[in-house]
Scaffold this motif. Structure first.
Motif, PDB file in Angstrom:
ATOM      1  N   LEU A  52      36.596  32.474  33.582  1.00  0.00           N
ATOM      2  CA  LEU A  52      37.824  31.833  33.098  1.00  0.00           C
ATOM      3  C   LEU A  52      38.929  32.823  32.785  1.00  0.00           C
ATOM      4  O   LEU A  52      40.098  32.446  32.730  1.00  0.00           O
ATOM      5  CB  LEU A  52      37.510  30.990  31.859  1.00  0.00           C
ATOM      6  CG  LEU A  52      36.464  29.881  32.044  1.00  0.00           C
ATOM      7  CD1 LEU A  52      36.251  29.144  30.733  1.00  0.00           C
ATOM      8  CD2 LEU A  52      36.862  28.922  33.143  1.00  0.00           C
ATOM      9  N   ASN A  53      38.594  34.089  32.543  1.00  0.00           N
ATOM     10  CA  ASN A  53      39.648  35.069  32.238  1.00  0.00           C
ATOM     11  C   ASN A  53      39.752  36.164  33.293  1.00  0.00           C
ATOM     12  O   ASN A  53      40.280  37.237  33.020  1.00  0.00           O
ATOM     13  CB  ASN A  53      39.461  35.662  30.841  1.00  0.00           C
ATOM     14  CG  ASN A  53      38.192  36.473  30.714  1.00  0.00           C
ATOM     15  OD1 ASN A  53      37.400  36.574  31.650  1.00  0.00           O
ATOM     16  ND2 ASN A  53      37.993  37.062  29.558  1.00  0.00           N
TER      17      ASN A  53
ATOM     18  N   PHE B 152      41.668  36.037  35.917  1.00  0.00           N
ATOM     19  CA  PHE B 152      43.083  36.152  36.257  1.00  0.00           C
ATOM     20  C   PHE B 152      44.015  35.777  35.099  1.00  0.00           C
ATOM     21  O   PHE B 152      45.229  35.941  35.200  1.00  0.00           O
ATOM     22  CB  PHE B 152      43.410  35.269  37.469  1.00  0.00           C
ATOM     23  CG  PHE B 152      42.602  35.618  38.692  1.00  0.00           C
ATOM     24  CD1 PHE B 152      42.804  36.811  39.363  1.00  0.00           C
ATOM     25  CD2 PHE B 152      41.623  34.750  39.159  1.00  0.00           C
ATOM     26  CE1 PHE B 152      42.057  37.135  40.486  1.00  0.00           C
ATOM     27  CE2 PHE B 152      40.874  35.064  40.281  1.00  0.00           C
ATOM     28  CZ  PHE B 152      41.092  36.266  40.947  1.00  0.00           C
ATOM     29  N   THR B 153      43.443  35.232  34.020  1.00  0.00           N
ATOM     30  CA  THR B 153      44.235  34.869  32.839  1.00  0.00           C
ATOM     31  C   THR B 153      43.562  35.500  31.629  1.00  0.00           C
ATOM     32  O   THR B 153      42.558  34.979  31.114  1.00  0.00           O
ATOM     33  CB  THR B 153      44.319  33.343  32.663  1.00  0.00           C
ATOM     34  OG1 THR B 153      44.815  32.756  33.877  1.00  0.00           O
ATOM     35  CG2 THR B 153      45.223  32.972  31.507  1.00  0.00           C
ATOM     36  N   GLU B 154      44.073  36.651  31.186  1.00  0.00           N
ATOM     37  CA  GLU B 154      43.413  37.449  30.167  1.00  0.00           C
ATOM     38  C   GLU B 154      43.217  36.664  28.876  1.00  0.00           C
ATOM     39  O   GLU B 154      44.119  35.988  28.388  1.00  0.00           O
ATOM     40  CB  GLU B 154      44.223  38.706  29.885  1.00  0.00           C
ATOM     41  CG  GLU B 154      43.537  39.680  28.928  1.00  0.00           C
ATOM     42  CD  GLU B 154      44.322  40.962  28.733  1.00  0.00           C
ATOM     43  OE1 GLU B 154      43.906  41.780  27.900  1.00  0.00           O
ATOM     44  OE2 GLU B 154      45.366  41.126  29.419  1.00  0.00           O
ATOM     45  N   GLY B 155      41.998  36.745  28.341  1.00  0.00           N
ATOM     46  CA  GLY B 155      41.683  36.121  27.066  1.00  0.00           C
ATOM     47  C   GLY B 155      41.405  34.640  27.132  1.00  0.00           C
ATOM     48  O   GLY B 155      41.103  34.007  26.112  1.00  0.00           O
ATOM     49  N   GLN B 156      41.475  34.035  28.316  1.00  0.00           N
ATOM     50  CA  GLN B 156      41.267  32.591  28.430  1.00  0.00           C
ATOM     51  C   GLN B 156      39.788  32.247  28.265  1.00  0.00           C
ATOM     52  O   GLN B 156      38.906  32.958  28.743  1.00  0.00           O
ATOM     53  CB  GLN B 156      41.764  32.096  29.793  1.00  0.00           C
ATOM     54  CG  GLN B 156      41.630  30.594  29.972  1.00  0.00           C
ATOM     55  CD  GLN B 156      42.371  30.102  31.200  1.00  0.00           C
ATOM     56  OE1 GLN B 156      43.259  29.283  31.087  1.00  0.00           O
ATOM     57  NE2 GLN B 156      42.003  30.606  32.374  1.00  0.00           N
ATOM     58  N   GLN B 157      39.529  31.149  27.581  1.00  0.00           N
ATOM     59  CA  GLN B 157      38.155  30.676  27.391  1.00  0.00           C
ATOM     60  C   GLN B 157      38.171  29.170  27.226  1.00  0.00           C
ATOM     61  O   GLN B 157      39.210  28.544  27.023  1.00  0.00           O
ATOM     62  CB  GLN B 157      37.522  31.343  26.180  1.00  0.00           C
ATOM     63  CG  GLN B 157      38.257  31.087  24.871  1.00  0.00           C
ATOM     64  CD  GLN B 157      37.648  31.843  23.703  1.00  0.00           C
ATOM     65  OE1 GLN B 157      36.931  32.800  23.867  1.00  0.00           O
ATOM     66  NE2 GLN B 157      37.926  31.370  22.503  1.00  0.00           N
ATOM     67  N   TYR B 158      36.978  28.593  27.324  1.00  0.00           N
ATOM     68  CA  TYR B 158      36.819  27.158  27.083  1.00  0.00           C
ATOM     69  C   TYR B 158      35.604  26.970  26.197  1.00  0.00           C
ATOM     70  O   TYR B 158      34.506  27.429  26.525  1.00  0.00           O
ATOM     71  CB  TYR B 158      36.640  26.388  28.399  1.00  0.00           C
ATOM     72  CG  TYR B 158      36.367  24.909  28.180  1.00  0.00           C
ATOM     73  CD1 TYR B 158      37.400  24.028  27.863  1.00  0.00           C
ATOM     74  CD2 TYR B 158      35.063  24.409  28.247  1.00  0.00           C
ATOM     75  CE1 TYR B 158      37.156  22.695  27.631  1.00  0.00           C
ATOM     76  CE2 TYR B 158      34.809  23.070  28.013  1.00  0.00           C
ATOM     77  CZ  TYR B 158      35.846  22.212  27.703  1.00  0.00           C
ATOM     78  OH  TYR B 158      35.599  20.883  27.465  1.00  0.00           O
TER      79      TYR B 158
END
Length: 818
Positions: free
Chosen positions: A105-106, A108-114
């Motif tokens: 999830l991260n 390509f988008t740093e720090g992204q999580q679910y």
């Protein structure tokens, strides 16, 4: 009600009371079908992902680049994420579309999580028709106290096209480590090849073929790993038991080995020498074994072959079956149902049906059609019903094959078995009919697919003994050569069979998950196996045949339970010796401090201010706490084990610090408590729960204490920490007011002054106690008005002065500070 059943009911109740939510609790909720939708930026996304895997899949596919996509998980949108094809056997044993995937999830988008998760895996069900083998094995492992991945299921969509049913499997990464260990900042090493942990010398290079560092890569420090392998291989036998426990969590691995053996998990260290991680946890300084990949356990196999007959009810035996052949675009269906039937219903898959016993049907379209036969018969006044489906190829023209009329085959083009062989092997249709074609014809003639209807199960004879005899497995060999480790391992097997790995617990779990998956599996356009395989694999163990090589789960488990009982008998091991002698409230959680801070709190032996738990022994006997556990999570009942040899004195107290500082002096758990409310449980590995409680919001530096001591309900009060919780009587209160202990804090000495109005002959003794209640100094009273205790030799920290007199005792907290 037996003990195992009572334990299961109690765990269910405790789970309903659990207050705190762990990261991933929603994503890995197994009680509903999740929905995961990816939207790609390019039309040929799948072909590109497949090409990337093909180029980069060496080393178990760990270096395959990610493809960009947007994702929606259970209705929640996330920004650009990475997805790639993963795996080896799960890739090759799938069809052209239903490949396994890894999601970052991260990427390509740093720090992204679910839901607190950064990565997860989407497993395609290769080698596992029920799509439950990973879930079942990991569930057994977690119940056994092993840090193992969680599993749920989802419907997967690519650009709104239903791609199929997948298992969502937790990734072993930094998030996993933080969720499961006291410290998540250690070094994680993945086994990527086939290795038995033999010593290859002090240089790391020979090991890198089979291992990859997954965390702390910049430091690239392999010294701990090399030391572990060195200790494992080169320590003399006389020193091995102590040495290996200093660098490796032996008890944890004994649990993993027991589950691997019980589930016949051949694709693991016990046989295949692969699929595990080693985690070096800073707080304990030890390596911990993390198991991985269980789709080949419980009879899972590297095959998609077979069309097993679905299960039938034991009191209503009926197995629908049919064969067919085609001639000039007309298909002729031959009923092979056993036993005799009263009625049939045919669905030809193109909107047409028939109730003839053996109908014929002409199709107008091309491609494939799924034909289903439902058979009915009366037995004992009940209507028995059984259904069998097959996919047929409408484009196949057997008259074009080399038959007895126009080629080398000795069979006519209308022979049903000849047509099956010709469809399976184009050489037998287009070329000469050779010995291999003849062998296939013979095998089909004698298989359940044609004439063996009613055959149950499959040929499956894998049966690992409890003690693996392969001396090349250096870890197993050396551990099992230590008598206390061997005894402990066999006791673990006893516990698993009694409370975890048994029919009572696993069969309802299979049924519940099968009911959840069934309607979605039926709609799965890319399901890897024959449509009847799911019902057979999740059924009651009957059915089978049809060339299937994977045994049904319940059939395999029933056989395995019996085998394991026999193996325990072969080892001469008596499981009754593994059962705890203690029951409910023999030992209790007596006092809890969930917010212990400086100033005003009680320091641990190292001077820190962590949460703490006080146990009290209500019996008149010393209790050894081997195989007892504390947990703050009912889903992980064996979360923290008392060190071997820990004892609690008769009618005595024991302090456990709940602060994750396992490397410090004293007893320290791998979890902390929450001031806002928490769950606690004390249990034995045999399933006996000695005490459990749930508390709400706590007050800083006050404790949640049983009043009366050891037996009563809980109250919030001042800490007594290793002493009686009950209020003092009037005499004790008066004495407490008159007695002073100065200076406090103390450096060189403590002076205990009894005041002017105390009958000095009532004073019996004065003791200085450590924070754990150990007597450090003991003075017999000489009827003087004061007692002096030197303190210069004691390290800084919190201590207690205990004054015993004829009618009781009282305690004063003091601080030594140099």
């Amino acid at each position: 009600m037996n003990k195992s059943k009572l334990t299961l009911i109690l765990f269910g109740f405790l789970l309903s009371l659990h207050l705190s939510a762990q990261k991933g609790e929603s994503l890995f909720d197994p009680n509903y079908m999740h929905e995961v939708r990816f939207y790609f930026f390019e039309n040929n996304f799948f072909e590109n992902m497949d090409s990337l895997w093909d180029v980069h899949h060496a080393a178990s596919g760990i270096n395959v680049p990610y493809t960009k996509a947007l994702v929606q998980i259970d209705g929640n949108w996330l920004d650009t994420v990475g997805i790639r094809i993963k795996g080896l056997s799960s890739y090759y044993k799938a069809n052209s579309k239903k490949k396994p995937f890894k999601v970052d999830l991260n990427e390509f988008t740093e720090g992204q999580q679910y839901d607190g998760m950064k990565k997860f895996n989407l497993h395609n069900g290769a080698c596992d028709p029920a799509m439950l083998r990973d879930m079942l094995a990991y569930d057994v492992l977690r119940k056994a106290g092993v840090a193992a991945p969680r599993v749920s299921h989802c419907r997967l969509y690519f650009n709104d096209e239903f791609w199929g049913v997948y298992s969502i499997i937790e990734q072993i990464d930094k998030t996993f480590l933080k969720n499961n260990f006291a410290s998540g900042g250690g070094t994680l090493i993945k086994n990527t090849g086939w290795d038995e942990l033999h010593w290859k010398g002090p240089d790391i290079d020979p090991y890198l073929e089979d291992y990859e560092m997954k965390t702390n890569e910049d430091e690239n420090d392999w010294s701990g790993f090399l030391h572990f392998v060195d200790v494992l291989n080169n320590t003399p036998d006389a020193e091995f038991a102590q040495a290996i426990q200093e660098v490796f969590d032996v008890d944890l691995y004994l649990h993993v080995m027991a589950v691997d053996v019980m589930t016949n998990n051949w694709d693991s260290y016990i046989d295949g020498e692969r699929n595990w991680y080693l985690y070096h946890e800073p707080s304990s300084g030890k390596f911990h074994w993390i198991p991985w990949d269980y789709n080949l356990s419980l009879g899972g196999a590297l095959t998609v072959e077979g069309a097993p007959y679905p299960p039938f009810e034991e009191d209503c035996y009926l197995q629908a079956s049919f064969s067919y052949y085609s001639d000039d675009n007309v298909f002729y269906f031959i009923n092979k149902t056993v036993p005799d039937i009263q009625q049939v219903f045919w669905d030809f898959g193109d909107g047409h049906t028939s109730t003839e016993l053996e109908p014929s049907h002409q199709y107008t379209g091309t491609g494939t059609a799924t034909v289903c036969l439902t058979a009915y018969r009366m037995e004992n006044g009940n209507i028995c019903e059984n259904k069998r489906c097959k996919e047929i190829d409408l484009n196949f023209e057997p008259q074009q094959c080399q038959s007895i009329i126009n080629g080398t085959s000795p069979y006519p083009a209308t022979d049903p078995i000849f047509q099956l062989v010709a469809q399976q092997d184009e050489v037998c249709c287009e070329g000469d009919w050779d010995a291999l074609c003849a062998l296939q014809y013979y095998e089909l003639s004698n298989s359940g697919q044609q004439s063996g209807v009613g055959t149950q199960g499959v040929e499956y004879d894998r049966d690992y003994p409890l003690i693996i005899a392969d001396t090349n497995k250096v870890l197993i060999r050396r551990l099992m050569n230590v008598p206390e480790f061997r005894e402990r391992y066999l006791n673990i097997c006893c516990y698993l069979l009694a409370n975890n790995f048994n029919q009572q617990r696993l069969f309802p779990l299979i049924d519940q998950q099968a009911d959840l998956l069934r309607p979605h599996i039926k709609e799965d356009p890319n399901y890897i196996f024959h449509p009847d395989f799911f019902e057979y694999d999740t059924g009651n163990g009957s059915g089978g045949g049809g060339g299937a090589e994977i045994p049904a789960l319940k059939w395999l488990l029933s056989q395995r339970f019996e085998q394991l009982e026999g193996h325990l008998a072969d080892e001469g091991h008596d499981c009754s010796n593994a059962t705890s002698l203690y029951g409910w409230h023999d030992i209790v959680i007596n006092e809890v401090a969930a917010s212990n801070v400086d100033p005003g709190g009680i320091p641990d032996p190292a001077g820190g201010y962590g949460d703490w738990i006080e146990l009290y022994n209500n019996t008149a006997a010393e209790v050894r706490l081997d195989n007892f556990y504390l947990t703050d999570d009912p889903a992980k009942p064996l979360r923290w084990a008392f060190p071997i040899g820990t004892v609690i004195a008769p009618n005595g107290y024991l302090i456990v610090w709940a602060d994750e500082d396992e490397d410090e002096p004293g007893l320290h758990t791998n979890f902390k408590l929450s001031k806002s409310g928490e769950f606690l449980m004390l249990m034995h590995e045999d399933g006996s729960v000695l005490d459990s409680l749930t508390f709400g919001e706590q007050v800083t530096n006050l404790t949640y204490s049983r009043i009366p001591n050891g037996t009563g309900d809980f109250e919030i009060k001042a800490a007594t920490h290793g002493f009686n919780n009950s209020p003092v009587n009037a005499v004790e209160a008066e004495l407490a007011e008159q007695i002073t202990v100065l200076p406090n804090p103390s450096d060189e000495q403590l002076v205990i002054d009894f005041g002017q109005n105390i009958l000095l002959n009532e004073i019996l003794s004065v003791s200085l106690l450590s924070p754990l209640g150990k007597t450090l100094r003991f003075e017999i009273s000489d009827n003087s008005s004061r007692v002096v205790i030197p303190t210069a030799s004691f390290p800084p920290g919190c201590y207690f002065v205990k004054i015993d007199f004829t009618s009781g005792s009282l305690m004063k907290k003091v601080v030594i500070a140099h």
